[in-house]
Design a protein around this motif. Structure first.
Motif, PDB file in Angstrom:
ATOM      1  N   LYS A  58       6.999  15.238   0.586  1.00 30.34           N
ATOM      2  CA  LYS A  58       6.955  15.563  -0.830  1.00 30.34           C
ATOM      3  C   LYS A  58       6.945  17.076  -1.028  1.00 30.34           C
ATOM      4  N   GLU A  59       6.217  17.776  -0.157  1.00 34.00           N
ATOM      5  CA  GLU A  59       6.143  19.226  -0.282  1.00 34.00           C
ATOM      6  C   GLU A  59       5.893  19.842   1.085  1.00 34.00           C
ATOM      7  N   LEU A  60       6.613  20.904   1.377  1.00 33.66           N
ATOM      8  CA  LEU A  60       6.444  21.635   2.625  1.00 33.66           C
ATOM      9  C   LEU A  60       6.438  23.118   2.316  1.00 33.66           C
ATOM     10  N   SER A  61       5.522  23.860   2.916  1.00 30.17           N
ATOM     11  CA  SER A  61       5.588  25.312   2.829  1.00 30.17           C
ATOM     12  C   SER A  61       5.269  25.897   4.191  1.00 30.17           C
ATOM     13  N   TYR A  62       5.945  26.970   4.503  1.00 30.66           N
ATOM     14  CA  TYR A  62       5.741  27.649   5.773  1.00 30.66           C
ATOM     15  C   TYR A  62       5.741  29.148   5.543  1.00 30.66           C
ATOM     16  N   THR A  63       4.761  29.830   6.099  1.00 32.28           N
ATOM     17  CA  THR A  63       4.690  31.283   6.039  1.00 32.28           C
ATOM     18  C   THR A  63       4.379  31.805   7.425  1.00 32.28           C
ATOM     19  N   THR A  94      10.004  26.922   1.560  1.00 34.21           N
ATOM     20  CA  THR A  94       9.368  25.837   0.813  1.00 34.21           C
ATOM     21  C   THR A  94      10.390  24.741   0.548  1.00 34.21           C
ATOM     22  N   LEU A  95       9.906  23.528   0.489  1.00 34.20           N
ATOM     23  CA  LEU A  95      10.726  22.378   0.110  1.00 34.20           C
ATOM     24  C   LEU A  95       9.864  21.466  -0.741  1.00 34.20           C
ATOM     25  N   ASN A  96      10.370  21.086  -1.912  1.00 29.69           N
ATOM     26  CA  ASN A  96       9.626  20.216  -2.808  1.00 29.69           C
ATOM     27  C   ASN A  96      10.516  19.080  -3.292  1.00 29.69           C
ATOM     28  N   SER A  97       9.945  17.903  -3.358  1.00 24.93           N
ATOM     29  CA  SER A  97      10.578  16.771  -4.016  1.00 24.93           C
ATOM     30  C   SER A  97       9.550  16.201  -4.985  1.00 24.93           C
ATOM     31  N   PRO A  98       9.523  16.716  -6.242  1.00 18.84           N
ATOM     32  CA  PRO A  98       8.455  16.363  -7.187  1.00 18.84           C
ATOM     33  C   PRO A  98       8.309  14.872  -7.437  1.00 18.84           C
ATOM     34  N   SER A 139       0.826  -1.196   0.000  1.00 25.33           N
ATOM     35  CA  SER A 139       0.000   0.000   0.000  1.00 25.33           C
ATOM     36  C   SER A 139       0.865   1.253   0.000  1.00 25.33           C
ATOM     37  N   SER A 140       0.259   2.338  -0.390  1.00 25.75           N
ATOM     38  CA  SER A 140       0.936   3.637  -0.317  1.00 25.75           C
ATOM     39  C   SER A 140      -0.092   4.704  -0.015  1.00 25.75           C
ATOM     40  N   GLU A 141       0.319   5.686   0.737  1.00 19.73           N
ATOM     41  CA  GLU A 141      -0.564   6.794   1.055  1.00 19.73           C
ATOM     42  C   GLU A 141       0.151   8.111   0.825  1.00 19.73           C
ATOM     43  N   SER A 142      -0.557   9.044   0.254  1.00 21.14           N
ATOM     44  CA  SER A 142      -0.075  10.415   0.134  1.00 21.14           C
ATOM     45  C   SER A 142      -0.996  11.266   0.986  1.00 21.14           C
ATOM     46  N   ILE A 143      -0.432  11.909   1.992  1.00 17.07           N
ATOM     47  CA  ILE A 143      -1.255  12.631   2.945  1.00 17.07           C
ATOM     48  C   ILE A 143      -0.803  14.087   3.012  1.00 17.07           C
ATOM     49  N   ALA A 144      -1.739  14.988   2.921  1.00 18.56           N
ATOM     50  CA  ALA A 144      -1.440  16.412   3.018  1.00 18.56           C
ATOM     51  C   ALA A 144      -2.203  16.999   4.190  1.00 18.56           C
ATOM     52  N   PHE A 145      -1.517  17.815   4.981  1.00 21.67           N
ATOM     53  CA  PHE A 145      -2.232  18.465   6.070  1.00 21.67           C
ATOM     54  C   PHE A 145      -1.693  19.867   6.271  1.00 21.67           C
ATOM     55  N   ASP A 146      -2.501  20.716   6.859  1.00 23.75           N
ATOM     56  CA  ASP A 146      -2.082  22.077   7.115  1.00 23.75           C
ATOM     57  C   ASP A 146      -2.474  22.494   8.523  1.00 23.75           C
ATOM     58  N   PHE A 147      -1.610  23.283   9.126  1.00 23.23           N
ATOM     59  CA  PHE A 147      -1.864  23.887  10.430  1.00 23.23           C
ATOM     60  C   PHE A 147      -1.983  25.394  10.229  1.00 23.23           C
ATOM     61  N   ALA A 167       2.953  14.601   2.462  1.00 26.62           N
ATOM     62  CA  ALA A 167       3.905  13.547   2.803  1.00 26.62           C
ATOM     63  C   ALA A 167       3.531  12.232   2.128  1.00 26.62           C
ATOM     64  N   ILE A 168       4.533  11.402   1.902  1.00 26.24           N
ATOM     65  CA  ILE A 168       4.352  10.084   1.299  1.00 26.24           C
ATOM     66  C   ILE A 168       4.679   9.012   2.346  1.00 26.24           C
ATOM     67  N   PHE A 169       3.826   7.988   2.438  1.00 28.92           N
ATOM     68  CA  PHE A 169       4.090   6.815   3.276  1.00 28.92           C
ATOM     69  C   PHE A 169       3.959   5.604   2.364  1.00 28.92           C
ATOM     70  N   ASN A 170       5.000   4.824   2.254  1.00 27.08           N
ATOM     71  CA  ASN A 170       4.975   3.740   1.285  1.00 27.08           C
ATOM     72  C   ASN A 170       5.401   2.416   1.922  1.00 27.08           C
ATOM     73  N   SER A 171       5.129   1.332   1.205  1.00 25.29           N
ATOM     74  CA  SER A 171       5.505  -0.023   1.594  1.00 25.29           C
ATOM     75  C   SER A 171       4.936  -0.404   2.948  1.00 25.29           C
ATOM     76  N   ILE A 172       3.648  -0.185   3.119  1.00 25.72           N
ATOM     77  CA  ILE A 172       2.940  -0.704   4.285  1.00 25.72           C
ATOM     78  C   ILE A 172       2.587  -2.150   3.934  1.00 25.72           C
ATOM     79  N   SER A 173       3.214  -3.127   4.592  1.00 23.65           N
ATOM     80  CA  SER A 173       3.050  -4.495   4.131  1.00 23.65           C
ATOM     81  C   SER A 173       2.856  -5.461   5.288  1.00 23.65           C
ATOM     82  N   SER A 174       2.210  -6.592   4.980  1.00 17.45           N
ATOM     83  CA  SER A 174       1.973  -7.623   5.988  1.00 17.45           C
ATOM     84  C   SER A 174       1.502  -8.877   5.269  1.00 17.45           C
TER      85      SER A 174
END
Length: 781
Positions: free
Chosen positions: A603-608, A623-627, A543-551, A577-584
């Protein structure tokens, strides 16, 4: 981090690369010729086989723009890349030049409209790219005079008199915009000579777009629809310029206009030197907001971003003007817009010397370490550690992912409540956390199909960080598509957790993130591939999950500083953020042991927000990006598996203001770093002071596992210092044991005007023929 390193990090391109060079190869020299040539690119979408006509303006005419005052010179056609080249005849008198591009029945244009450019008129025409649906899609060639709106496209460019013998002048909707502005400047202000009107108009448009003045005329527009062209751009401004041009086509489509009508509307929008922030005149004009929106849409369609910051700066200018009660943005030309090439070069050297002296005085100030240097150090730490468990934001991302996963596990369609209670030390869960508890309690509102409840992640630690999070959640929505085969179940879906609040903190060796009644939202997507092995009667789950959240501004980040003074960030964070290789695996499908095998990868971070160091505070953006982070998110894939063709991309940016010694107003600092290859990187530092700015570009050699910190600071290639006047100071990397004293050149719009020498540590700049009685003019740095 040593004080010496701080100084290099701050001013590597300035103090080290410029003042520290002792020897270098010589620069190129210009060719002496009496023949004037002009070349460039015609682009509103790349235009092939467009007709380019050159005319000279008659300075003695009452109206030099009148048809009978235009002196024909020569004409040519654009090539497949939109480029053209003209050699002006001996009859050219050296006056301003008007270039006019017109499309004909045989002209082709690259469609750069996000929604496409209509339909092909002649499906059997061999010159058209044939497609099954007959639609002119983004990136396809079509004939504007035949297909789509079937009207000619006309654009113009004005080149002031006195330009060099080799002229680079592109033709775009925005050079056409500058032509309309030059006409009104000349006719409305008797003190504004024709030549000054042209120069000032070009500068005004460049200032409006937040691009280098030389970019407007001298930069070859790229094909925004072609990924190789985008990736091969020589500067980030090229991409932004192409996106702005494409925005005009998008606006035409939105307003049901022809492309020619939209280009005319753009010219009308700025004829008075001011541009409306919002659309107030329908299809007759174009606004700032429309350009920004459509330029961003184009970049999204092209799967790229604006690394120059020009588009965001245009939006910021609109926001600032609106906050001051204005309805328009009114850019003014630079005070050197009408200066000679030599005077423009001298102005760059003067500004550069001012910056260097101010920076040098500042980095040697005893108070420096508690202010600007602290911001640099801590921001580097924040950016460099985003992919490790030592960063509190990454730690929080992992905690929220655990919460989200457990909610998803418990959230089945028939469930009216969610009750999750996990003791990480005793329960059969192979999470990274080794202690602590997670509690989730929520109830379904059957009228709204939304859950509401509370969450608590308390004292969850893996030995390097401790998390304490408490809060409420609402609006859990889950949509899943299930695909079944004989051996595989595949599920893909979306999830959102909205309108939540969090309190608590997450602590790591590098600092802590405190959340005080902080609003947050989580959204993301996941896939789940379940494979069944008939022979062993076991299932495996990948499985893989891509999760984005903001504060929101309720989040406070404290980062430890080597100097002993903590740096506190208070503002808004957005994380993808990316979470990968969830396995069982298990012998029965009823129970799955959930395991997380890897760290979260940002994967991507921004702060203001604001940054406070000791008693000093200033605003900052990071900002930080890893496309392509997803490709490397499997923990079994390490950096050693990277190749020259396939490497993890990293892009980081840093923006803030800093007060420097000897300067009354603060300098705005914008720093962009990018990993460009397996062992290469680039760094661009832009310093802005009032209406002046300097851009320092450099290249870097980095390790395979390059960090953002290396990209920002390890500048060791040739250095280019430029400004809005189209002046470039090029400093070459020295060769060992070379006795050559020439270390660089200064060019203005591509024409060399000076050489730079390092003579026993003294920087000497020589302008041949620019002194009294035709002698040389000399400056010392």
């Amino acid at each position: 981090m040593s004080r010496t390193f701080k100084r290099t990090a701050l001013a590597a391109a300035i103090l080290t690369a410029t003042l520290g060079l002792t020897a270098c190869g010589s620069g190129s020299s210009s060719t002496d010729t009496s023949t004037t040539t002009t070349s460039g690119t015609a682009a509103k979408g790349i235009i092939n086989a467009g007709v380019v006509i050159a005319q000279e303006l008659d300075l003695t005419a009452a109206d030099p723009f009148a048809a009978d005052a235009l002196i024909p010179l020569t004409e040519t056609q654009t090539g497949e890349t939109g480029s053209y080249s003209l050699e002006l005849p001996d009859s050219y008198n050296g006056g301003p030049i008007l270039l006019t591009l017109t499309t004909s029945a045989t002209s082709e244009m690259k469609c750069d409209t996000v929604g496409g450019c209509g339909s092909f008129a002649n499906a059997d025409d061999a010159n058209d790219i044939l497609v099954d649906n007959g639609i002119i899609d983004f990136g396809e060639w079509y004939k504007p005079n035949v297909d789509s709106d079937a009207t000619a496209v006309m654009m113009q460019t004005l080149i002031p008199a006195g330009s060099s013998t080799t002229i680079s002048a592109s033709i775009t909707p925005f050079t056409n915009m500058a032509v309309a502005r030059a006409k009104t400047r000349f006719s409305s202000d008797d003190s504004d000579s024709l030549n000054n009107a042209i120069s000032n108009a070009n500068y005004e448009v460049a200032t409006l777009l937040n691009i280098n003045a030389n970019t407007l005329l001298g930069t070859q527009p790229i094909d925004i629809t072609d990924s190789e062209s985008v990736n091969g751009a020589t500067s980030p401004e090229q991409v932004a310029y192409a996106a702005f041009s494409a925005a005009v086509a998008n606006i035409a489509a939105n307003n049901n206009q022809t492309l020619g009508e939209a280009i005319t509307a753009l010219a009308n929008s700025f004829a008075t030197g001011e541009m409306a922030i919002d659309d107030t005149d329908g299809a007759n004009t174009i606004s700032i907001r429309e350009l920004v929106q459509e330029a961003n849409d184009t970049l999204a369609e092209a799967d790229t971003t604006d690394k120059s910051g020009s588009i965001q700066s245009m939006e910021d200018d609109a926001d600032e003007a609106e906050a001051n009660g204005q309805t328009t943005v009114n850019p003014e030309p630079n005070d050197t817009a009408t200066a000679s090439a030599v005077d423009k070069a001298k102005a760059l050297v003067k500004d550069f010397r001012t910056y260097v002296n101010a920076l040098n005085n500042t980095v040697n100030d005893p108070n420096f370490a508690s202010s600007f240097a602290g911001e640099i150090d801590s921001s580097m730490t924040l950016l460099s550690n985003m992919e490790t468990g030592d960063n509190p934001i990454a730690a929080t991302a992992y905690g929220l992912q655990v919460i989200e996963a457990e909610i998803n596990n418990a959230s089945v369609p028939e469930a009216t409540s969610i009750n999750v209670d996990i003791d990480f030390a005793t329960d059969a869960h192979d999470y990274l956390f080794t202690s602590g508890t997670l509690t989730v309690t929520a109830t379904l509102n059957e009228d709204t199909d939304a859950y509401s409840g509370t969450i608590a992640l308390v004292n969850a630690s893996d030995g390097t960080r401790t998390g304490n999070l408490n809060g409420s959640i609402s609006g859990i929505i889950e949509e899943t598509i299930l695909k079944e085969t004989e051996t595989t179940d595949e599920s893909e879906g979306l999830f959102t957790l909205t309108n939540g609040t969090l309190s608590g903190d997450v602590t790591t060796p590098s600092g802590s993130l405190e959340l005080n009644e902080t609003a947050f939202n989580i959204s993301g997507e996941y896939y789940d591939y379940v494979n069944y092995d008939e022979e062993s009667k076991t299932y495996s789950d990948e499985s893989s999950e891509s999760i984005a959240f903001d504060f929101d501004s309720g989040a406070t980040l404290t980062v430890s500083n080597e100097s002993g003074t903590d740096v506190v960030y208070a503002g808004s964070f957005n994380i993808d953020a990316i979470f990968n290789s969830i396995s069982s695996s298990t012998s029965t499908p009823e129970y799955w042991e959930y395991s997380e095998n890897g760290q979260p990868l940002i994967k991507e971070l921004s702060y203001t927000g604001s940054v406070t160091v000791g008693e000093e505070s200033s605003s900052i953006e990071i900002t930080l990006n890893s496309p392509n982070a997803f490709e490397f998110s499997n923990p079994e894939t390490t950096d050693s598996n990277e190749t020259e063709e396939n490497f993890m991309e990293l892009v980081g940016s840093l923006s803030f203001d800093v007060a420097l010694a000897d300067l009354i107003d603060p300098i705005s600092v914008d720093w962009l770093a990018e990993r460009t290859g397996l062992n290469t990187g680039s760094s661009t530092l832009t310093l802005t002071h009032g209406d002046r700015s300097i851009v320092i570009d450099g290249s870097a050699t980095v390790n395979n596992d390059a960090s953002i910190e290396e990209l920002f600071t390890n500048v060791n290639g040739d250095i280019t210092v430029s400004n809005v006047d189209g002046v470039e100071l090029i400093i070459n990397q020295p060769e060992e044991d070379s006795a050559e004293t020439v270390i660089g050149t200064i060019t203005v719009e591509g024409e060399e005007v000076a050489t730079v020498e390092n003579i026993d540590g003294v920087i000497k700049i020589t302008y041949p023929g620019a002194g009294e009685n035709g002698g040389d003019y000399v400056q010392f740095f």
